[in-house]
Design an enzyme around this catalytic site. Structure first.
Site, mmCIF file in Angstrom:
data_model
loop_
_atom_site.group_PDB
_atom_site.id
_atom_site.type_symbol
_atom_site.label_atom_id
_atom_site.label_comp_id
_atom_site.label_asym_id
_atom_site.label_seq_id
_atom_site.Cartn_x
_atom_site.Cartn_y
_atom_site.Cartn_z
ATOM 1 N N ASP A 138 0.846 -1.193 0.000
ATOM 2 C CA ASP A 138 0.000 0.000 0.000
ATOM 3 C C ASP A 138 0.879 1.240 0.000
ATOM 4 O OD1 ASP A 138 -2.180 1.672 0.115
ATOM 5 O OD2 ASP A 138 -2.486 1.444 2.271
ATOM 6 N N ASP A 193 -4.174 1.975 -5.282
ATOM 7 C CA ASP A 193 -2.887 2.145 -4.609
ATOM 8 C C ASP A 193 -2.575 1.001 -3.654
ATOM 9 O OD1 ASP A 193 -4.977 2.911 -2.877
ATOM 10 O OD2 ASP A 193 -3.595 4.050 -1.635
ATOM 11 N N GLU A 194 -3.287 -0.105 -3.778
ATOM 12 C CA GLU A 194 -3.189 -1.159 -2.775
ATOM 13 C C GLU A 194 -3.432 -2.518 -3.432
ATOM 14 O OE1 GLU A 194 -5.400 -2.013 1.539
ATOM 15 O OE2 GLU A 194 -6.020 -0.382 0.228
#
Length: 772
Positions: free
Chosen positions: A229, A324-325
């Site tokens: 992340d 984003d993860e």
């Protein structure tokens, strides 16, 4: 008479649909021959002229055809007419035509005069209020805007005086933002963080779903997952173009005091600023707070860097959590997980210039909790024994309401769960969640990374900002614009429509007319209506269905604050992947990893050995079904050849699962064993209770079935399904395997194969869409 009747209908065979279709084609051909084409103003327009018009129908017909349009001679239920032209309509026809584009003749004459097709909504024959069945005395009359200052003291007062001030307030704000403008919806979503995130996530999920893992990966004895992340993603990505602000307290937001903060850097968090906080409150805590606007281009670039780097590892599996993860299964990596994580963090830092944190664990829960300890700018390995130190709110599925229920039981830390009886947990939060929490307390998590990437189930839009409407006509126009946006999204996915749900935000009776957040929806009651729809939904049908549900919700226009249109769909995933995604090419990365501990595996030879795998050390023994139940008389079964047991035992579990029921595909020269199975018994057992006990003993004895055992039971189930009296028993046995195999991935995979086969056989047998 019979011969006369046959002669009468011989030109269309008694099929009146065919007759009218042929008649329409004939008339259209006559029109083409009679009129010469001058322009394409009415291209793709097919007009049905209803009743007397001014100018007369003959003139309108000539104008439409000469300028590229068509005339629809008949108007049936499935008519292809795009417009209905009428000057006057009876009350019944107003109801019949409520969901059609009914226009005045001036629409044609003005379009020809100006040389361009005009917006039909400006030439409506049916006023939208008629569609909503609103009494004439309830229809609001929009006053002309008063340039004088508004009397805000009475804006929340009931009655017509308050309505007048409210309408004036709406008209004033429309000078800047008008939700009825054609570009409003597209602009809203182009600037919406949530829309960007959901759209981007869908793209990344498809990218991960088309990823092809190594064919023969070398997998360790334990599963290793990493949860990757970005740190403060939005603000970190926005600071790429503003490195001079890296030491300042910075957040990302629309900027106004009533806007919420999407992301704040750790410098700002030292002042108490947090994600989701209003900018006005944040600036009270941190007067020097700098607000940066959204930069979706940079977010997309950083997201690509993250996923390209992770895919370049050639992991066993990757699941897109958000832009984003990501969650990655690196069980096949030769290097230690901490070493791999360090290289990932270094590579992404070099490419994107921003930091990522990584949590490492043997299951999804441990990786997720490890990530919390790793932030910011770090990595962490978490063991099951360390789970107890976390707060109960850190667990998946524990929100504010669940936490309040657990507080009453004295549960604050995860370790507290061990001291609470399961019966008390069941009463507090329900059976499903209580069982999950009980597993979490010991660091266990049976969720599979494969279940995170599910096919698309809904397509929809939701808008709850800047919607201020005055009349029912404006409500209908806004809803129509929303339907256009939804229909475009439906066309972007390959899916069947099943059901539509309309959500409507209605201002609470005691809520102020002017919401605290600028043009926000404020405090609302949210009501919804649902309707089943056609698989192949046309735009006209979509508008008709949505308008019908909006009427049922019956919200006054001045209290209308937001709308959600959500279509339940069934995605045709295979077609999407073959149509939109090319064959995967190897990803290029700056990281160089060793992905195998051994040299590339040699293709298994066609050596024939017994099907009994080597027994592992005590106390657990590995048996075949044949050994368990001493079915020594079944010589035709025990004498058949299978795969080389030694080679099979050295293969990773993913490859073993593929070979399990498909060994003929891997070794074509070996003929499948001739199994003397009958549909009435399995190893001498016939009753459901006996077979359940047999399965339990089998599954408890080993972590995975051997190839011959699996094939034998598979054929028993397949043959049982074909018998009218035995298919229900077979279906219950398949369900029973799932219950017994909840903690055994190999058995769960075997259950999925059995389930797919029973579904296929039952569908073929009963010609139904779903049976169990």
């Amino acid at each position: 008479m019979e011969g006369e009747s046959n002669q009468k209908y011989s030109h269309h065979g008694g099929n009146f649909g065919s007759y009218f279709r042929q008649k329409q084609e004939k008339l259209a051909l006559q029109d083409d021959n009679e009129y010469s084409k001058k322009s394409n103003i009415f291209a793709n327009c097919k007009v049905y002229i209803n009743g007397n018009t001014d100018p007369p129908a003959i003139i309108l017909k000539k104008l439409i055809i000469e300028n590229g349009g068509e005339i629809c001679a008949f108007l049936g239920r499935k008519s292809s007419a795009t417009h209905i032209m009428a000057t006057h309509l009876t009350n019944q026809k107003i109801k019949d035509f409520a969901n059609h584009r009914v226009v005045l003749p001036e629409w044609v004459t003005e379009s020809v005069k100006l040389g361009v097709l005009q917006d039909w909504t400006k030439f409506r024959t049916i006023k939208i209020e008629s569609c909503f069945n609103v009494p004439s005395d309830k229809v609001l009359v929009v006053p002309k805007q008063d340039p004088a200052a508004l009397n805000m003291n009475i804006i929340d007062s009931p009655g017509t005086k308050g309505d007048k001030v409210r309408i004036e307030w709406i008209l004033n704000h429309r000078l800047k933002i008008n939700c009825l403008n054609k570009s409003f919806i597209s602009d809203y979503f182009n600037q919406s963080r949530l829309h960007f995130m959901s759209t981007r996530k869908l793209q990344l999920r498809r990218k991960c779903r088309t990823y092809q893992p190594p064919l023969f990966p070398t997998q360790g004895s334990e599963r290793t997952l990493i949860h990757v992340d970005y740190d403060s993603f939005f603000v970190s990505a926005s600071l790429r173009s503003r490195p001079d602000l890296s030491d300042q307290p910075v957040c990302v937001s629309n900027g106004s005091s009533g806007s919420d903060i999407a992301s704040a850097n750790y410098k700002a968090r030292e002042y108490g600023v947090s994600n989701g906080m209003w900018v006005g409150k944040a600036k009270q805590l941190c007067p020097n707070l700098i607000c940066l606007p959204f930069d979706f281009t940079e977010y997309a670039k950083c997201s690509d860097i993250l996923y390209d780097t992770l895919l370049a590892l050639n992991p066993l599996r990757i699941s897109a959590i958000s832009l984003d993860e990501a969650l990655v299964d690196i069980s096949n990596m030769a290097d230690e997980a901490e070493t791999v994580s360090q290289e990932i963090r270094r590579s992404i830092k070099d490419q994107a210039g921003i930091d990522v944190s990584i949590g490492i664990g043997s299951n999804i829960l441990l990786a997720r909790l490890a990530l919390k300890k790793a932030k910011p700018k770090g990595q962490c390995v978490l063991s099951p024994e360390q789970v107890g130190e976390f707060n109960i709110r850190d667990l998946p599925g524990v929100g504010r309401q669940v936490q309040q229920k657990l507080d009453k039981l004295g549960i604050e830390k995860v370790s507290d769960l061990k001291s609470v009886p399961l019966s008390k947990l069941n009463s507090a939060v329900g059976n499903a969640l209580s069982r999950k929490l009980h597993e979490y307390a010991y660091g266990k998590d049976t969720d599979d990374i494969r279940t995170l990437d599910t096919p698309i189930k809904t397509v929809g839009i939701e808008i709850g900002w800047a919607i201020r409407l005055i009349s029912n006509e404006e409500v209908a126009q806004f809803v129509f614009n929303c339907c256009e946006e939804l229909f475009s999204r439906l066309n972007a996915v390959n899916a069947y429509c099943e059901m539509i749900t309309v959500k409507q935000y209605r201002k609470m009776s005691d809520a102020p007319f002017v919401a605290p957040k600028h043009l926000g929806h404020g405090h609302c009651d949210i009501a919804s209506k649902t309707k089943k729809v056609n698989n192949k939904l046309t735009f006209e049908e979509l508008v008709e269905d949505v308008m019908f549900l909006i009427q049922q919700l019956n919200c006054p226009p001045l209290e209308f604050r937001g709308i959600g249109l959500h279509m339940q769909v069934k995605e045709v995933e295979s077609e999407i992947e073959s149509r939109e995604e090319p064959a995967r090419k190897p990803f290029q990365s700056r990281i160089k990893f060793s992905t195998t501990k051994l040299p590339p595996p040699v293709t298994p030879t066609k050596q024939v050995l017994p099907s009994i795998l080597p027994k592992p050390p005590p106390p657990k023994k590995r048996f075949t079904v044949t050994q368990l139940f001493q079915d020594a008389n079944d010589a035709s079964y025990t004498s058949q050849a299978s795969l080389n047991a030694r080679i099979l035992s050295e293969l990773p579990s993913q490859t073993r699962r593929q070979i399990l029921l498909n060994e003929d595909d891997y070794l074509p020269s070996l003929s499948a064993p001739s199994l003397p199975l009958v549909t009435t018994d399995f190893l001498g057992k016939t009753s459901l209770s006996e077979l359940r006990k047999l399965l339990k003993k089998w599954i408890d004895s080993c972590a995975a079935p051997t190839s011959n055992d699996a094939r034998r039971f598979f054929n028993f189930i397949r043959l049982s399904i074909t018998e009218d009296t035995l298919w229900a028993r077979a279906a219950k046995l398949v369900d029973w395997i799932k219950v017994l195999a909840k903690d055994k991935p190999e058995w769960l995979y075997y259950h999925s194969l059995l389930y797919e086969e029973t579904q296929k056989q039952l569908l073929a047998k009963n010609k139904a869409t779903k049976l169990f």
